[in-house]
Write a protein that holds these residues in place. Structure first.
Motif, PDB file in Angstrom:
ATOM      1  N   LYS A 205      -7.816   9.334  -6.275  1.00 45.63           N
ATOM      2  CA  LYS A 205      -7.188   8.173  -5.636  1.00 45.63           C
ATOM      3  C   LYS A 205      -5.698   8.430  -5.434  1.00 45.63           C
ATOM      4  O   LYS A 205      -5.138   8.122  -4.393  1.00 45.63           O
ATOM      5  CB  LYS A 205      -7.411   6.905  -6.463  1.00 45.63           C
ATOM      6  CG  LYS A 205      -6.763   5.694  -5.801  1.00 45.63           C
ATOM      7  CD  LYS A 205      -7.329   4.363  -6.182  1.00 45.63           C
ATOM      8  CE  LYS A 205      -6.600   3.277  -5.411  1.00 45.63           C
ATOM      9  NZ  LYS A 205      -6.730   1.962  -5.971  1.00 45.63           N
TER      10      LYS A 205
ATOM     11  N   SER B 183      -4.040   8.871  -1.734  1.00 47.21           N
ATOM     12  CA  SER B 183      -3.001   7.915  -1.396  1.00 47.21           C
ATOM     13  C   SER B 183      -1.731   8.655  -0.966  1.00 47.21           C
ATOM     14  O   SER B 183      -1.068   8.280   0.007  1.00 47.21           O
ATOM     15  CB  SER B 183      -2.753   7.010  -2.601  1.00 47.21           C
ATOM     16  OG  SER B 183      -1.443   6.601  -2.664  1.00 47.21           O
TER      17      SER B 183
ATOM     18  N   TYR C  47       0.101   8.524   2.848  1.00 48.53           N
ATOM     19  CA  TYR C  47       1.485   8.130   3.133  1.00 48.53           C
ATOM     20  C   TYR C  47       2.210   9.202   3.925  1.00 48.53           C
ATOM     21  O   TYR C  47       2.997   8.922   4.822  1.00 48.53           O
ATOM     22  CB  TYR C  47       2.245   7.844   1.839  1.00 48.53           C
ATOM     23  CG  TYR C  47       1.946   6.481   1.264  1.00 48.53           C
ATOM     24  CD1 TYR C  47       2.231   5.336   1.998  1.00 48.53           C
ATOM     25  CD2 TYR C  47       1.401   6.336   0.001  1.00 48.53           C
ATOM     26  CE1 TYR C  47       1.965   4.086   1.477  1.00 48.53           C
ATOM     27  CE2 TYR C  47       1.127   5.091  -0.534  1.00 48.53           C
ATOM     28  CZ  TYR C  47       1.416   3.961   0.212  1.00 48.53           C
ATOM     29  OH  TYR C  47       1.161   2.725  -0.301  1.00 48.53           O
TER      30      TYR C  47
ATOM     31  N   ASP D 155       4.327   4.687  -2.173  1.00 49.46           N
ATOM     32  CA  ASP D 155       4.044   4.246  -3.537  1.00 49.46           C
ATOM     33  C   ASP D 155       4.408   2.812  -3.846  1.00 49.46           C
ATOM     34  O   ASP D 155       4.696   2.462  -4.985  1.00 49.46           O
ATOM     35  CB  ASP D 155       4.768   5.146  -4.545  1.00 49.46           C
ATOM     36  CG  ASP D 155       3.948   6.377  -4.833  1.00 49.46           C
ATOM     37  OD1 ASP D 155       2.718   6.319  -4.637  1.00 49.46           O
ATOM     38  OD2 ASP D 155       4.526   7.392  -5.234  1.00 49.46           O
TER      39      ASP D 155
ATOM     40  N   LEU E 213     -10.944   2.041   1.414  1.00 46.33           N
ATOM     41  CA  LEU E 213      -9.687   2.772   1.492  1.00 46.33           C
ATOM     42  C   LEU E 213      -9.568   3.505   2.821  1.00 46.33           C
ATOM     43  O   LEU E 213      -8.518   3.511   3.439  1.00 46.33           O
ATOM     44  CB  LEU E 213      -9.572   3.773   0.341  1.00 46.33           C
ATOM     45  CG  LEU E 213      -9.057   3.207  -0.979  1.00 46.33           C
ATOM     46  CD1 LEU E 213      -8.948   4.310  -2.012  1.00 46.33           C
ATOM     47  CD2 LEU E 213      -7.697   2.556  -0.788  1.00 46.33           C
TER      48      LEU E 213
END
Ligand code: UDP
Ligand code: MG
Length: 320
Positions: free
Chosen positions: A138, A142, A146, A160, A218
């Motif tokens: 995860k 993530s 970004y 974040d 997600l």
């Protein structure tokens, strides 16, 4: 500002919740502690995002003992993004803070956020320094997401950060004006601008219950993030298509040349033809898919539907 003036100002604490019966009581306990340290008036606005468990009843019960508790009950599960926008719409405060119900966002941080708000910041957001209790996958996905998003978008996207943030009236009003149905709220926070301030915090693991996210959701959010904020993939399709056509053109010239002037025997050509056709077909489908993503979004936005529907809003005034 003296204390009397401070009491005249209201801070809305917005809590989107979806099947959070296991954590609500402890959430309330901890938030109450924090609220008692806030000098301003406070409303605690729960947005029930179509929970199928006992969450709403728990909130109703809490309401009886605390007049600051209000709730909006959405007509079904709309997802956290829309639950938040319902929160922005119904918040009556001069400022608002969005916080998760699972205590992953430490409510104590709100006190620091308020200090920065007093100092004139419009959007005080919490940036996580650690993500306890999250899997390596995860964290990794993530991070990659970004990167890609930032690379392809003109609006600076904060890395974040979650949705845990404190918004001034100005920022709230700006957010309310964004009525797109497909929302990538994190991007919207960046989009509105205003004076931003970053606070660092440790993100705790959820205290009970399970995350409502799964990889499908997600991926959905990631596609949303990219397609709502950039048109780079469309350009990518053009670029890809153009370069492939260019190389095939050169290849064609080479073949013609060989046919006319070369004395080499041209092989029957079945394998090469097939590869080229398949390759091009793949790229065409890929590009069509990208166009489809955007087209679908245009289709949805043109319907101009309301973002959400509600069953009920309770401001806890007429409860006897
Ligand atoms: N949530 C919501 N609607 C949904 C999914 C989640 O309102 O469809 C709320 C949930 O109750 C919680 C917050 O959004 O207060 C964050 O959800 P979760 O903890 O599942 O996400 P994570 O922290 O894993 O990103
Ligand atoms: Mg969580």
């Amino acid at each position: 500002m003296d204390n009397k003036d401070k009491k005249d100002k209201l801070i809305s604490i917005i809590v989107p919740m979806y099947n959070e019966e296991e954590v609500l009581e402890s959430f309330y306990k901890r938030v109450k502690e924090v609220i008692s340290k806030i000098e301003y008036s406070v409303e605690l606005l729960f947005v029930n995002d179509g929970s199928s468990d006992n969450s709403l009843n728990i909130v109703r019960n809490l309401q009886k003992g605390d007049e600051r508790i209000k709730y909006v009950d959405l007509s079904r599960n709309f997802g956290k993004e829309l639950a938040m926008s319902a929160g922005f719409d119904y918040a009556q405060g001069d400022a608002a803070v969005v916080i998760d119900a699972d205590l992953q966002d430490p409510p104590e941080l709100i006190l620091d956020m308020i200090k920065y708000w007093e100092a004139g910041y419009d959007d005080v957001y919490a940036k996580r320094i650690s993500r306890k209790g999250e899997t390596f996958m995860k964290k990794f996905t993530s991070k990659m997401f970004y990167r890609v998003l930032q690379f392809s978008s003109k609006v600076p996207i904060q890395k974040d950060t979650g949705d845990f943030r404190f918004l001034s009236k100005k920022a709230l009003i700006s957010l309310r004006e964004l009525r797109e149905t497909q929302r990538y709220t994190k991007g919207l926070f960046s989009l509105i601008g205003h004076k931003k301030k970053e606070l660092l915090y440790e993100r705790d693991p959820r205290i009970a219950g399970t995350t409502k996210w799964n990889y499908l959701k997600l991926i959905d959010l990631a596609v949303e993030g990219i397609c709502c904020f950039t048109t780079v993939p469309l350009r990518l399709a053009i670029f890809l298509g153009l370069s492939v056509s260019f190389f095939s053109f050169i290849f064609m010239l080479v073949i013609i040349y060989q046919k006319l002037f070369g004395n080499a025997k041209i092989p029957p050509g079945y394998p090469s033809t097939m590869t080229v056709i398949l390759f091009l077909g793949g790229i065409q489908l890929f590009s069509l898919g990208i166009i489809g993503e955007y087209l679908g979004r245009i289709f949805n936005e043109t319907k101009n539907r309301p973002l959400y529907f509600i069953n009920e809003y309770s401001d806890n005034k007429d409860i006897s």
